[in-house]
Design a protein around this motif. Structure first.
Motif, PDB file in Angstrom:
ATOM      1  N   ILE A 274       0.889  -1.100  -0.077  1.00 28.80           N
ATOM      2  CA  ILE A 274      -0.034   0.048  -0.109  1.00 28.80           C
ATOM      3  C   ILE A 274       0.819   1.381  -0.118  1.00 28.80           C
ATOM      4  CG2 ILE A 274      -1.672   1.378   1.333  1.00 28.80           C
ATOM      5  CD1 ILE A 274      -2.976  -1.444   2.095  1.00 28.80           C
ATOM      6  N   PHE A 275       2.183   1.301   0.867  1.00 26.87           N
ATOM      7  CA  PHE A 275       2.567   2.518   0.947  1.00 26.87           C
ATOM      8  C   PHE A 275       3.916   2.516   0.315  1.00 26.87           C
ATOM      9  CE2 PHE A 275       0.079   2.051   4.913  1.00 26.87           C
ATOM     10  CZ  PHE A 275      -0.575   3.384   4.931  1.00 26.87           C
TER      11      PHE A 275
ATOM     12  N   GLU B 221      10.386   8.503  -1.889  1.00 31.90           N
ATOM     13  CA  GLU B 221      10.518   8.361  -0.627  1.00 31.90           C
ATOM     14  C   GLU B 221      10.222   9.557   0.147  1.00 31.90           C
ATOM     15  OE1 GLU B 221      12.956   6.117   2.599  1.00 31.90           O
ATOM     16  OE2 GLU B 221      13.249   5.612   0.444  1.00 31.90           O
ATOM     17  N   ILE B 222       9.370   9.569   1.073  1.00 30.60           N
ATOM     18  CA  ILE B 222       9.205  10.696   1.970  1.00 30.60           C
ATOM     19  C   ILE B 222       9.292  10.511   3.500  1.00 30.60           C
ATOM     20  CG2 ILE B 222       6.498  10.313   2.612  1.00 30.60           C
ATOM     21  CD1 ILE B 222       8.490  13.765   1.956  1.00 30.60           C
ATOM     22  N   GLY B 223       9.539   9.074   3.975  1.00 30.16           N
ATOM     23  CA  GLY B 223       9.663   8.384   5.303  1.00 30.16           C
ATOM     24  C   GLY B 223       9.126   7.244   5.558  1.00 30.16           C
ATOM     25  N   ASN B 224       8.989   7.058   6.842  1.00 34.32           N
ATOM     26  CA  ASN B 224       8.311   5.830   7.311  1.00 34.32           C
ATOM     27  C   ASN B 224       7.149   5.946   8.220  1.00 34.32           C
ATOM     28  OD1 ASN B 224      11.427   5.359   6.789  1.00 34.32           O
ATOM     29  ND2 ASN B 224      10.829   3.238   7.403  1.00 34.32           N
ATOM     30  N   LEU B 225       6.176   4.847   7.918  1.00 33.84           N
ATOM     31  CA  LEU B 225       5.187   4.981   8.813  1.00 33.84           C
ATOM     32  C   LEU B 225       5.617   5.084  10.437  1.00 33.84           C
ATOM     33  CD1 LEU B 225       3.097   2.102   7.477  1.00 33.84           C
ATOM     34  CD2 LEU B 225       2.603   4.492   7.051  1.00 33.84           C
ATOM     35  N   ILE B 226       4.909   5.969  11.280  1.00 34.60           N
ATOM     36  CA  ILE B 226       5.272   6.116  12.444  1.00 34.60           C
ATOM     37  C   ILE B 226       5.229   4.890  13.362  1.00 34.60           C
ATOM     38  CG2 ILE B 226       4.359   7.397  14.588  1.00 34.60           C
ATOM     39  CD1 ILE B 226       3.734   9.797  12.895  1.00 34.60           C
TER      40      ILE B 226
ATOM     41  N   VAL C 230       7.355   4.954   3.106  1.00 38.09           N
ATOM     42  CA  VAL C 230       6.217   5.595   2.480  1.00 38.09           C
ATOM     43  C   VAL C 230       6.533   6.240   1.172  1.00 38.09           C
ATOM     44  CG1 VAL C 230       4.544   7.440   2.749  1.00 38.09           C
ATOM     45  CG2 VAL C 230       5.052   5.957   4.728  1.00 38.09           C
ATOM     46  N   LYS C 231       6.144   5.842   0.033  1.00 34.40           N
ATOM     47  CA  LYS C 231       6.437   6.628  -1.097  1.00 34.40           C
ATOM     48  C   LYS C 231       5.448   7.233  -1.744  1.00 34.40           C
ATOM     49  CE  LYS C 231      10.361   3.599  -2.016  1.00 34.40           C
ATOM     50  NZ  LYS C 231      11.116   2.492  -2.906  1.00 34.40           N
TER      51      LYS C 231
END
Length: 497
Positions: free
Chosen positions: A114-115, A121-126, A132-133
């Protein structure tokens, strides 16, 4: 490994439900629920914890006695889940799950599907390690707003986007108000930077815009009428190529105004004309940094580069004129290219301090072209990003055209409501999470992601100019220069006074 989180309890719906948790879940974490041959994905939006032992106990002594009976089994945790859709198609199920249905942690495989399928790429799920892309096509074509209070990581977010967009050879234009990106450098890649000196073509400016640049008061109707008459006469007799310098063009206007000074029909307007001449003379003296002739900003924009317009030294009025001019010319150029070649040359424009150039309750020159791009830019390959720490003062119409949001910490209810009115996807529960976000954390919603996410924005590895000043370090450095501890007060004055 047992990934059972708990069980559905109480009344359920196909959009939200409560569950009794086996262990404490994190707000923003994802769960899966299997029923009716579907695997449903949900997000934990709130969590409440209670203890039966202490319910209805309001006497401190009784409370302290009951603590002896306290143990881990005494506590219960109830979480609220927002249904996001089935894993396969992300469609909301038509029927709700039954109470007692098992709730599981969403697997890394599901979250990755899903992510992690986007382009940048903007970061990671908290709540998980999943990357997260973002879908860059939907990010740029559907526009973006980056919103947060000061100090919560907006500049870092923009820097991350610039590096990621640069890696895919995007053409980006940044209006840099505080020299945050002029010298941006990434540790793990080379950001292709092109610094543009802000200039505006005085010949192509509207009559009113040029007079505003010259400092002519909007209420000075006589001056503006005479200025319009003079400029119109010049443009009827000469083309832009007939002028070699800005001074030549401005002097031609001044000469025309001097001619009016000797005409009988304008005798009652001599004072106004004289003041107008002085304004244009001042324009040649003080505005030479941003004026140009035979110039189009498109010629300075490099394709596949991060183009940075350094407007840090301009006042608010000049900034508004520059941004309005550049934005309008870019839209005209992209339309022309598309009509001539049938192939759009995409560009992504980032507006820092957007609340100053597209404010809610006052007109600016930038408002019209930016609003126009917000409405129709995607058809011509022009995307925009509005960056602001004061959402409530940002123009509601322009903000509502931004379908993608990266929202960090917002405390003021007025800011939160302003953003919620602009975004149909920002639920009340997600809104309630905004005050509790930490530095670098954000809620991301919009078509650039399949579903909303709470994300830890990755740290930009490199240097940019948006970080806080280290007051203590700088003061300590000054102290090490052996500055005298004490200066006699009479040393500060001349003895003869």
């Amino acid at each position: 490994m047992d990934d059972l989180m708990g069980y559905v309890i109480g009344e359920t719906s196909n959009t939200e439900l409560n569950f009794l948790a086996k262990h404490m879940p994190e707000i923003g974490s994802y769960v899966s629920i299997n029923y009716c041959d579907l695997e449903i994905l949900g997000m934990v939006e709130s969590v409440n914890q209670g203890c039966k032992i202490f319910e209805d106990v309001y006497n401190v002594k009784d409370f302290e006695k009951l603590k002896d009976f306290e143990n881990n089994d005494s506590y219960y945790t109830i979480g609220k889940i927002k249904i996001l859709g089935d894993v396969k198609n992300m469609q909301i199920p038509r029927i709700p799950p039954k109470p007692g249905t098992e709730v599981y942690d969403a697997s890394e495989k599901i979250l990755g599907e899903i992510f992690s399928k986007g382009t940048i790429e903007i970061g990671n799920l908290i709540s998980a390690d999943s990357k997260v892309k973002l879908d860059v096509n939907k990010l740029c074509s559907r526009h973006l707003a980056i919103l947060a209070i000061t100090g919560m990581g907006k500049s870092n977010t923009v820097s991350v986007l610039l590096e990621e967009l640069n890696n895919i050879h995007a053409t980006v234009l940044v209006f840099d108000m505080h020299r945050e990106y002029v010298e941006i450098e990434a540790k793990n890649s080379t950001i292709r930077r092109n610094i543009i000196r802000p200039k505006i073509n005085v010949y192509n400016m509207s009559y009113d815009a040029l007079m505003s640049l010259a400092g002519v008061d909007p209420q000075a109707t006589v001056q503006r009428a005479m200025g319009r008459r003079a400029m119109k006469k010049i443009k009827e007799s000469k083309k832009e190529v007939d002028f070699n310098t800005v001074d030549e063009y401005i002097n031609s206007i001044i000469n025309e105004l001097n001619y009016y000074m000797g005409m009988d029909e304008f005798k009652s307007k001599v004072d106004s004309i004289l003041t107008l001449i002085m304004r244009f003379e001042d324009l040649m003296t003080f505005k030479d940094k941003i004026t140009a002739i035979n110039y189009n900003p498109i010629q300075d924009i490099k394709e596949n580069y991060v183009n940075i317009v350094d407007i840090s030294e301009l006042d608010e009025s000049s900034t508004d004129l520059i941004i309005s001019y550049f934005t309008g010319e870019i839209l005209k150029d992209r339309k022309k290219v598309l009509w001539d070649t049938k192939v759009a040359k995409p560009i992504f424009i980032i507006y820092e301090e957007a609340h100053l150039i597209v404010p809610q309750n006052r007109p600016t020159k930038s408002k019209i072209p930016i609003s126009k791009i917000a409405r129709e830019g995607r058809k011509f390959g022009v995307g925009i990003c509005l960056v602001s720490q004061r959402p409530k003062t940002l123009d509601q119409e322009s903000l509502s055209q931004c379908n993608n949001f990266i929202i960090s910490k917002l405390i003021e209810p007025s800011d939160q409501k302003h953003v919620q009115h602009a975004s149909e996807n920002l639920s009340e529960d997600l809104l309630n999470q905004l005050p509790g976000l930490n530095v670098g954390e954000a809620v991301i919603i919009g078509p650039c992601l399949k579903i909303p996410a709470m994300v830890k924005i990755k740290r930009f590895e490199g240097e940019y100019g948006g970080e806080d000043v280290k007051f203590d370090e700088l003061w300590t450095t000054e102290k090490e220069k052996n500055i005298p501890e004490f200066i006699e007060s009479n040393e500060l004055f001349n003895d003869d006074l």
